[in-house]
Design a protein around this motif. Structure first.
Motif, short mmCIF file in Angstrom:
data_model
loop_
_atom_site.label_atom_id
_atom_site.label_comp_id
_atom_site.label_asym_id
_atom_site.label_seq_id
_atom_site.Cartn_x
_atom_site.Cartn_y
_atom_site.Cartn_z
N PRO A 171 0.83 -1.21 0.00
CA PRO A 171 0.00 0.00 0.00
C PRO A 171 0.87 1.26 0.00
CG PRO A 171 -0.74 -1.55 1.69
CD PRO A 171 0.52 -2.11 1.12
N ASP A 172 0.41 2.26 -0.74
CA ASP A 172 1.17 3.48 -0.96
C ASP A 172 1.13 4.42 0.26
OD1 ASP A 172 2.69 4.63 -2.89
OD2 ASP A 172 1.05 5.01 -4.29
N ARG A 173 1.62 3.93 1.39
CA ARG A 173 1.51 4.72 2.63
C ARG A 173 2.25 6.05 2.52
NH1 ARG A 173 2.17 -0.61 4.34
NH2 ARG A 173 0.39 -1.44 5.47
N GLU A 174 3.29 6.06 1.68
CA GLU A 174 4.09 7.29 1.58
C GLU A 174 3.34 8.43 0.91
OE1 GLU A 174 6.34 6.65 3.83
OE2 GLU A 174 8.00 7.42 2.64
N ARG A 175 2.19 8.13 0.28
CA ARG A 175 1.44 9.19 -0.40
C ARG A 175 0.47 9.90 0.54
NH1 ARG A 175 1.83 9.05 -5.97
NH2 ARG A 175 1.15 11.17 -5.71
N ILE A 176 0.34 9.42 1.77
CA ILE A 176 -0.51 10.13 2.75
C ILE A 176 0.33 10.41 3.99
CG2 ILE A 176 -2.65 9.05 1.90
CD1 ILE A 176 -2.53 7.25 4.41
N ASP A 177 -0.23 11.21 4.87
CA ASP A 177 0.53 11.57 6.06
C ASP A 177 0.31 10.54 7.17
OD1 ASP A 177 1.86 12.72 8.11
OD2 ASP A 177 0.87 14.67 7.98
N MET A 178 1.11 9.47 7.15
CA MET A 178 0.97 8.41 8.15
C MET A 178 1.27 8.94 9.56
SD MET A 178 -0.05 5.53 6.99
CE MET A 178 0.45 4.37 8.25
N HIS A 179 2.10 9.99 9.62
CA HIS A 179 2.48 10.49 10.95
C HIS A 179 1.28 11.09 11.69
CE1 HIS A 179 6.55 9.40 10.29
NE2 HIS A 179 6.46 9.93 9.08
N GLN A 180 0.33 11.62 10.90
CA GLN A 180 -0.88 12.15 11.56
C GLN A 180 -1.64 11.02 12.24
OE1 GLN A 180 -2.70 14.53 8.42
NE2 GLN A 180 -3.52 15.85 10.03
N TYR A 181 -1.67 9.85 11.60
CA TYR A 181 -2.34 8.70 12.21
C TYR A 181 -1.62 8.30 13.49
CZ TYR A 181 -5.19 7.96 8.00
OH TYR A 181 -6.10 8.12 6.99
#
Ligand code: B12
Ligand code: SF4
Length: 448
Positions: A171-181
């Motif tokens: 999954p393209d996790r780098e395209r969203i802000d995972m740190h916010q999660y």
């Protein structure tokens, strides 16, 4: 042609979820993004979890319009419809996918969607993009629902399922802000959690469960691929926890043991939680889960009445549930029980049996739901002649369906209260607070 992918879940517009604050990234969209980008398509993601409708609508209106793909499930229907309307007014082509739209094709098409993807999304979306959105080509593409020139609804044969899940990019996790999660998790729970899946589809047939995306199929990734993804997640995001978000994580025992061996070989270790079925837990599985540092197993328990479990075609026995809970608890793994009130034919004695069952199991957490029929399931068919729709389809969800002749919500609240009083230790001023903190009773927030 550029594709913008979004889902219709806005955490900050959901007061109930804001009390829970355990957000996870939208894995379906992230899988679509990584797959399509690998094929050379330009894909953006608007991750609505931390966004707002206004921000998304401004983005759509500011254009330039292109193609928008929206994930919708039964809870996000209303938001999805608003997004479709805004996108169409701003000149976008609109594709909808996920578990809900194929259950209500006419309604989604009437609401402005150009085309619905039914089932697994990768191949259908790829073909739609290759067609440059030319409707004349759509009848040759598998897994689509759209209107023909004469206005009739056309449904093409299902798209083939992806054979080799290991060949899929992660999954393209780098395209969203995972740190916010992770920040949200850490702020509210002191620990950050990341989700991943090791398989697609469930072969069981519990008759209230939606199989609209993967049917009754089951495909697994290899343990090596899953462990490599975990290794990357740990290096990249350093979470304190993982959620293995499969439908039935321990479904394949041989796979689980290989996975454990691979984790050990790579010297990886991280606490995680997962969901399973009681009949897929035995001594060796519970032991392996404990060694893997599984801290909580959720067990779909549903009812303490065998008659009701059988009516649900659940395929498990009360004894299996008790045994699975015991096996996990004895190894220090917390157990969570999902329980369901109000299944068709449930009588007061069945509810009493459910309460007694939970009391005998002594789970660490209980999660109750009042059963609701999801379109497309055998349960929906079974109660369809007695369904009462509260409000217009565009203003309600499948959770707002009422079943004639069933008890009131207040009644099931009493069932919840009874369960709570039986599970919490007798009031003892010195122990009550600690006991209550130890046993989280999570009322189903949406039904409450
Ligand atoms: C993880 C999960 C959750 C997490 C979601 C976390 C997150 N952000 O993802 C949590 C716990 C929050 C959750 C909550 C709920 N969930 Co849930 N959940 C799941 C679960 C187990 C896995 C989802 C997943 O990651 N799948 C893996 C990916 C790869 O598959 P996918 O998401 O379906 O995506 C594929 C296709 O759908 C398609 N696709 C997806 N998006 C798009 C978009 C476009 C444009 C296109 C073309 C295609 C497409 O392509 C993708 C790749 O092939 C599924 C069951 C399942 N196995 O899928 C249930 C499931 C999605 N949940 C379901 C339900 C009912 C709920 C709740 C309503 C439960 C409740 N009682 O509250 C809530 C709704 C919450 C909300 N507001 O949205 C139902 C949905 C049924 C329906 N018809 O809508 C499912 C299918 C379970 C079931 N079998 O009944 N859930
Ligand atoms: S409830 Fe769980 S085990 Fe039953 S069909 Fe659905 S995903 Fe499979």
């Amino acid at each position: 042609m550029k594709l913008l992918l979004t889902h219709a879940y806005f955490l900050f517009e959901d007061p109930k979820e804001q009390q829970i604050m355990k957000p996870y990234a939208p894995l379906g969209l992230l899988y679509l993004s990584s797959y399509l980008r690998k094929q050379g398509f330009a894909v953006d993601i608007y991750d609505s979890t931390f966004g707002s409708k206004k921000e998304l609508f401004d983005l759509l209106r500011d254009g330039p319009p292109s193609t928008l793909g929206i994930y919708a499930n039964l809870m996000t229907r209303l938001n999805a419809l608003e997004i479709i309307k805004c996108a169409r007014e701003a000149g976008w082509n609109v594709i909808v996918g996920g578990p809900e739209p194929a259950n209500y094709p006419e309604q989604y098409l009437n609401s402005g969607a150009d085309v619905i993807v039914a089932g697994e999304g990768e191949l259908a979306l790829e073909n739609l993009l290759r067609s440059s959105f030319d409707r004349n080509a759509w009848s040759q593409i598998g897994g689509l629902i759209f209107r023909g020139e004469d206005g009739s609804v056309i449904r093409t044969p299902s798209a083939p399922l992806i054979k080799d899940l290991d060949a899929q990019p992660w999954p393209d996790r780098e395209r969203i802000d995972m740190h916010q999660y992770l920040d949200t998790w850490r702020t509210f729970h002191g620990k950050g959690s990341v989700s991943l899946i090791t398989a697609r589809g469930c072969p069981y047939r519990c008759n209230w469960c939606s199989h609209s995306v993967y049917g009754v199929t089951h495909r697994r990734r290899s343990p090596k691929s899953v462990v490599s993804e975990i290794e990357w997640i740990l290096e990249r995001y350093n979470p304190e926890l993982l959620w293995l978000a499969d439908d039935v994580f321990t479904i394949h025992h041989g796979w689980l043991f290989e996975f454990a061996a691979e984790m050990q070989r790579k010297k990886l270790s991280i606490p995680f939680e997962c969901i399973t079925r009681a009949d897929r837990v035995n001594e060796a599985v519970a032991q392996t889960l404990a060694e893997l540092r599984c801290f909580r197993v959720w067990i779909g328990s549903e009812s303490g009445s065998q008659r009701i479990l059988d009516a649900m075609q659940r395929g498990v026995t009360i004894q299996q549930v008790r045994s699975a809970v015991r096996l996990c608890k004895s190894r220090g793994i917390q157990t969570g029980m999902f329980l369901m009130w109000g299944y068709d034919g449930e009588e007061i004695e069945d509810i009493e049996q459910t309460v007694a069952h939970a009391k005998a199991c002594q789970p660490d957490v209980c999660f109750t739901t009042i059963s609701y029929p999801i379109k497309g399931t055998p349960y929906y068919e079974r109660v369809s002649s007695r369904l009462v729709t509260l409000g217009d389809w565009t203003q309600s969800t499948d959770r707002d369906l009422r079943i004639k002749g069933r008890h009131s919500r207040r009644f099931y609240q009493h069932a919840d209260d009874l369960l709570k009083s039986e599970l919490l230790p007798a009031p003892d001023p010195a122990r009550t607070l600690a006991a209550r903190m130890g046993l989280q009773m999570t009322r189903d927030e949406v039904e409450a």
